[in-house]
Write a protein that holds these residues in place. Structure first.
Motif, mmCIF file in Angstrom:
data_model
loop_
_atom_site.group_PDB
_atom_site.id
_atom_site.type_symbol
_atom_site.label_atom_id
_atom_site.label_comp_id
_atom_site.label_asym_id
_atom_site.label_seq_id
_atom_site.Cartn_x
_atom_site.Cartn_y
_atom_site.Cartn_z
ATOM 1 N N ILE A 9 48.537 -28.318 25.703
ATOM 2 C CA ILE A 9 49.875 -27.891 25.709
ATOM 3 C C ILE A 9 49.872 -26.472 25.364
ATOM 4 O O ILE A 9 50.521 -25.605 26.052
ATOM 5 N N GLU A 10 48.848 -26.150 24.319
ATOM 6 C CA GLU A 10 48.667 -24.558 24.111
ATOM 7 C C GLU A 10 48.407 -23.775 25.455
ATOM 8 O O GLU A 10 49.038 -22.633 25.763
ATOM 9 N N ARG A 49 50.563 -20.898 27.192
ATOM 10 C CA ARG A 49 49.788 -19.616 27.241
ATOM 11 C C ARG A 49 49.803 -19.144 28.670
ATOM 12 O O ARG A 49 50.185 -17.916 28.980
ATOM 13 N N GLU A 50 49.273 -19.866 29.552
ATOM 14 C CA GLU A 50 48.878 -19.598 30.796
ATOM 15 C C GLU A 50 50.327 -19.205 31.809
ATOM 16 O O GLU A 50 50.207 -18.516 32.877
ATOM 17 N N GLN A 93 60.707 -25.091 26.729
ATOM 18 C CA GLN A 93 60.579 -25.392 28.132
ATOM 19 C C GLN A 93 59.723 -26.332 28.615
ATOM 20 O O GLN A 93 59.565 -26.885 29.627
ATOM 21 N N LEU A 94 59.033 -27.060 27.847
ATOM 22 C CA LEU A 94 58.127 -28.218 27.826
ATOM 23 C C LEU A 94 58.732 -29.481 27.767
ATOM 24 O O LEU A 94 59.117 -29.877 26.833
ATOM 25 N N LEU A 95 58.550 -30.410 29.067
ATOM 26 C CA LEU A 95 59.108 -31.734 29.164
ATOM 27 C C LEU A 95 57.799 -32.587 28.989
ATOM 28 O O LEU A 95 56.676 -32.361 29.771
#
Length: 285
Positions: free
Chosen positions: A203-204, A208-209, A216-218
């Motif tokens: 997840i990190e 980051r990338e 914004q993460l699902l």
């Protein structure tokens, strides 16, 4: 559009169940998607708990007067509490329990390899059936998985896969299920050096990338780890409380449903039979 009953919500597009957490709100800004593998998409390893629990009970020294059922229940609780983490963490817990009871455990990696040997015996016919073409990939995917992946791709969302299962197995099994076309190089799994991998690290890395914010993460998962890690960064978590032994039944696995709501899931589904309705609810459009 919605009809509610104890947070069970139906829309015109829904044929099955979906349970919304209190405070649910659509998230139009979602831009990247993370999937767990086993139990969320893949059913190749269905029944893994029926392999790991007896092995733990067999290895754990009994206490005086302890009923076999009580020892097995303790093992099952330890295993499920760590579900979603790398397999090695369950083996570390087993080694600690053995020490607590005066035993001398093997290294956790020994238990992991022994578990994988037993599990491979159980699932070998599935893997061989997929390789030979005797078993269609759809038979070993959680109901509606491919429709969900196709729908997310049509929305232009990058997809990532992260599993607590060893990366070599994940890549092989994903290939057998024809999943790499959705995830490309973004397929991650556990390593023998367990400190070099976790779903939290994945997840990190996604954040980051891609220079995105956590909200914004699902994510989609059937283990508490990916749900908890997603919520820690402010993401939107869909719990897949899949009834793995009765794929397509549309029923919740009640233990998963309660556990995953308890760690912060935004909504819970039993499978992906209602793809468009689900995505409309999540994105608000």
């Amino acid at each position: 559009m919605f009809r509610r009953s104890d947070n069970m919500v139906f829309t015109k597009s829904f044929r099955g169940l979906v349970q919304f957490a209190p405070g649910f709100a659509p998230r139009p800004m979602l831009s990247h998607v993370l999937f767990d593998f086993d139990g969320t998409l893949s059913l190749i390893r269905q029944g893994w708990l029926e392999v790991m629990t007896p092995m733990f009970a067999e290895m754990l020294p009994p206490l005086p007067g302890e009923a076999p059922e009580a020892r097995e229940q303790l093992c099952r609780e330890d295993i499920l509490r760590l579900n979603g983490k790398q397999t090695i963490y369950q083996m570390i817990q087993l080694a600690e329990r053995i020490k607590e009871r005066g035993g001398i455990p093997h290294e956790p990696l020994w238990y992991k390899h022994e578990y994988l040997r037993r599990l491979q015996d159980r699932i070998r016919h599935r893997v061989e059936g997929l390789r030979s073409g005797d078993i269609p990939p759809e038979d070993l995917l959680v109901h509606g998985s491919r429709r969900m992946l196709d729908a997310l791709q049509r929305r232009g969302l990058p997809l990532y896969l992260a599993s607590g299962t060893d990366e070599g197995y994940v890549r092989e099994e994903a290939e057998l299920l024809n999943l790499p076309r959705y995830f490309g190089r973004h397929i991650y799994g556990a390593l023998d050096d367990y400190r070099r991998f976790s779903k939290k690290m994945v997840i990190e890395r996604i954040l980051r990338e891609n220079a995105i914010q956590g909200e914004q993460l699902l994510s989609f998962g059937d283990g508490y780890v990916e749900i908890e890690n997603t919520k820690e960064v402010g993401g939107f978590a869909v719990a897949v409380a899949s009834d793995e032994a009765h794929n397509g039944s549309g029923r919740f696995d009640e233990w998963k449903r309660r556990r995953l709501l308890g760690v912060g899931a935004d909504l819970v589904v039993p499978d992906f039979q209602d793809v468009e309705g689900l995505l409309e609810c999540i994105f608000g459009t």
